[in-house]
Design a protein around this motif. Sequence first.
Motif, PDB file in Angstrom:
ATOM      1  N   VAL A  42       0.754  -1.212   0.026  1.00  0.00           N
ATOM      2  CA  VAL A  42       0.146  -0.088   0.024  1.00  0.00           C
ATOM      3  C   VAL A  42       0.928   1.268   0.100  1.00  0.00           C
ATOM      4  CG1 VAL A  42      -1.439   1.359   1.461  1.00  0.00           C
ATOM      5  CG2 VAL A  42      -2.055  -1.084   1.084  1.00  0.00           C
TER       6      VAL A  42
ATOM      7  N   LEU B 292       2.371   1.727  -3.528  1.00  0.00           N
ATOM      8  CA  LEU B 292       1.468   2.196  -4.385  1.00  0.00           C
ATOM      9  C   LEU B 292       1.169   3.700  -4.254  1.00  0.00           C
ATOM     10  CD1 LEU B 292      -0.605   1.836  -6.548  1.00  0.00           C
ATOM     11  CD2 LEU B 292      -2.409   1.135  -4.729  1.00  0.00           C
ATOM     12  N   PHE B 293       0.910   3.973  -3.012  1.00  0.00           N
ATOM     13  CA  PHE B 293       0.622   5.662  -2.905  1.00  0.00           C
ATOM     14  C   PHE B 293       1.867   6.417  -2.946  1.00  0.00           C
ATOM     15  CE2 PHE B 293       1.124   9.221   0.274  1.00  0.00           C
ATOM     16  CZ  PHE B 293      -0.210   9.616   0.123  1.00  0.00           C
TER      17      PHE B 293
ATOM     18  N   ILE C  90      -5.182   2.724  -9.985  1.00  0.00           N
ATOM     19  CA  ILE C  90      -5.269   3.278  -8.574  1.00  0.00           C
ATOM     20  C   ILE C  90      -5.988   2.527  -7.772  1.00  0.00           C
ATOM     21  CG2 ILE C  90      -5.268   5.136  -6.890  1.00  0.00           C
ATOM     22  CD1 ILE C  90      -4.124   7.075  -8.878  1.00  0.00           C
TER      23      ILE C  90
ATOM     24  N   LEU D 147      -5.843  -0.964  -5.158  1.00  0.00           N
ATOM     25  CA  LEU D 147      -6.102  -0.775  -3.828  1.00  0.00           C
ATOM     26  C   LEU D 147      -7.221  -1.705  -3.336  1.00  0.00           C
ATOM     27  CD1 LEU D 147      -5.201   0.637  -1.334  1.00  0.00           C
ATOM     28  CD2 LEU D 147      -7.029   2.502  -2.163  1.00  0.00           C
TER      29      LEU D 147
ATOM     30  N   ASP E 255      -6.440  -5.251 -13.703  1.00  0.00           N
ATOM     31  CA  ASP E 255      -5.383  -4.341 -12.985  1.00  0.00           C
ATOM     32  C   ASP E 255      -4.324  -3.829 -14.142  1.00  0.00           C
ATOM     33  OD1 ASP E 255      -3.401  -3.190 -11.616  1.00  0.00           O
ATOM     34  OD2 ASP E 255      -3.482  -4.522  -9.847  1.00  0.00           O
TER      35      ASP E 255
ATOM     36  N   TYR F 291       6.445  -1.376  -6.837  1.00  0.00           N
ATOM     37  CA  TYR F 291       5.081  -1.872  -6.422  1.00  0.00           C
ATOM     38  C   TYR F 291       4.539  -3.117  -7.447  1.00  0.00           C
ATOM     39  CZ  TYR F 291      -0.003  -2.128  -6.681  1.00  0.00           C
ATOM     40  OH  TYR F 291      -1.237  -2.680  -6.652  1.00  0.00           O
TER      41      TYR F 291
END
Length: 431
Positions: free
Chosen positions: A241, A244-245, A312, A316, A349, A403
């Motif tokens: 996470v 990714l952020f 995104i 998630l 994805d 990621y």
Amino acid sequence: MILILVLSILLCGEAYFGYKLDILSAQQEQIKEDYSMSNNITFGLFSMDQWRDRISEVVHGQIHDFSLTPAQRKVMQVQVEKQLHGLISKTVAQIKKPQKSLGGKLKKFAFNTMVDDKDIHAQVPSFAKTIVDKINSPASKRRLKSIATTKIDQLEKLTYDSTSIANYAVTKYLYTKYKVADPVAFNKRINADLAAIRKVTYNYAYAMLGCVALALVFWLAMRKQVHLHTTLFVMSLLFAVILLFVGVTASVIEVDARILSFNFGLLGQKVAFENQILFFQSKSLLGIIEVLLSQAKPDAIAVGILLLLFVIILPLLRMIARGIHILSPEKLSENKVVKYLAFEAGKWDMADVMVVGIVMTYIGLNGILKSQLSNLNIKNDFVNTTTVNNTSLQPGYLIFVGYVVFAFILSYILKRITAYEVSEPGRQIRG
């Protein structure tokens, strides 16, 4: 407990490095935008005010340093003598031509009797020398310089464009912001800040990836400890996470095309323009999506929505679903939506596709800019132009790639531990 403590330290380290990278990435983007604004070609090479200032500086310098060399004085004397000889010959011819009036005849008779035009021509060199000496006297040079300077100043007042007010406002704001007083100090300050930030951001990116790599080492070391799989996997999801952020908020690509130098000779002096920014943009994935969504065109908005959903939001949701599947009771973990997101939604994805897309965009832009900028490179006796293409991938791209790779590994791990659970129903890997 020791495992959780170690993983928590690594997780906090990754979060800290990611936070610092994100902050510095935004700071770098802002600094470069300020730099590109100050050095924009609109306020430089395309500004009439800048051309006026540079040319007038050269002309004023030539006027101030004006002085005849001995060779120039000789040339001037020859020219003055030529003009005087011509004037005398023309005057004598005018007097000696046939006269009809009594007064004209008397003047002609007196001239022929008292004046020998050869004697006048013989005195021309001394007259010419006197004139040249007078012109080259300090008082005459001051008067000539004053007249020339006045005319140049009048011409300067008539030569201007609409960028002067905007340029003044931008320059004043940026110089105040960075506490500098001139362009040289401004560029030096910006280059020093950017060099420091660039080094630190890459260090933070490597540190983030290092924390994730260590977490994977723990997976490898503890892969046979089935009772630790849940803890390891949930902690790994938190690592993902954060990746990714940071990957979507930090800058991933920077486009920078500029004229490094443009100079030519004028009256023996060099007129130069340095660091003229033709185009600059630095964007994160989230920034790209925001730009697309802010467009008035429906197709751009549609692309922005698709990127937001499949690059995104869906990744998630998939990580959340994996966490639910691994932590929750069987009824919830076997929910169709949860299982679909955790195991089957990977085909939707597009994070991995985005990785390839960014690389292809970089290669395409880099090739186009190099081709176009090469046409502006001019080197001859009159003009010298050098262009540079500083387009590059940024640390945010490394994190986003990290990621994608880590998410792929987590998918593989989830399938393995789920398969192990099915084959060993007596084993408890949840909780």
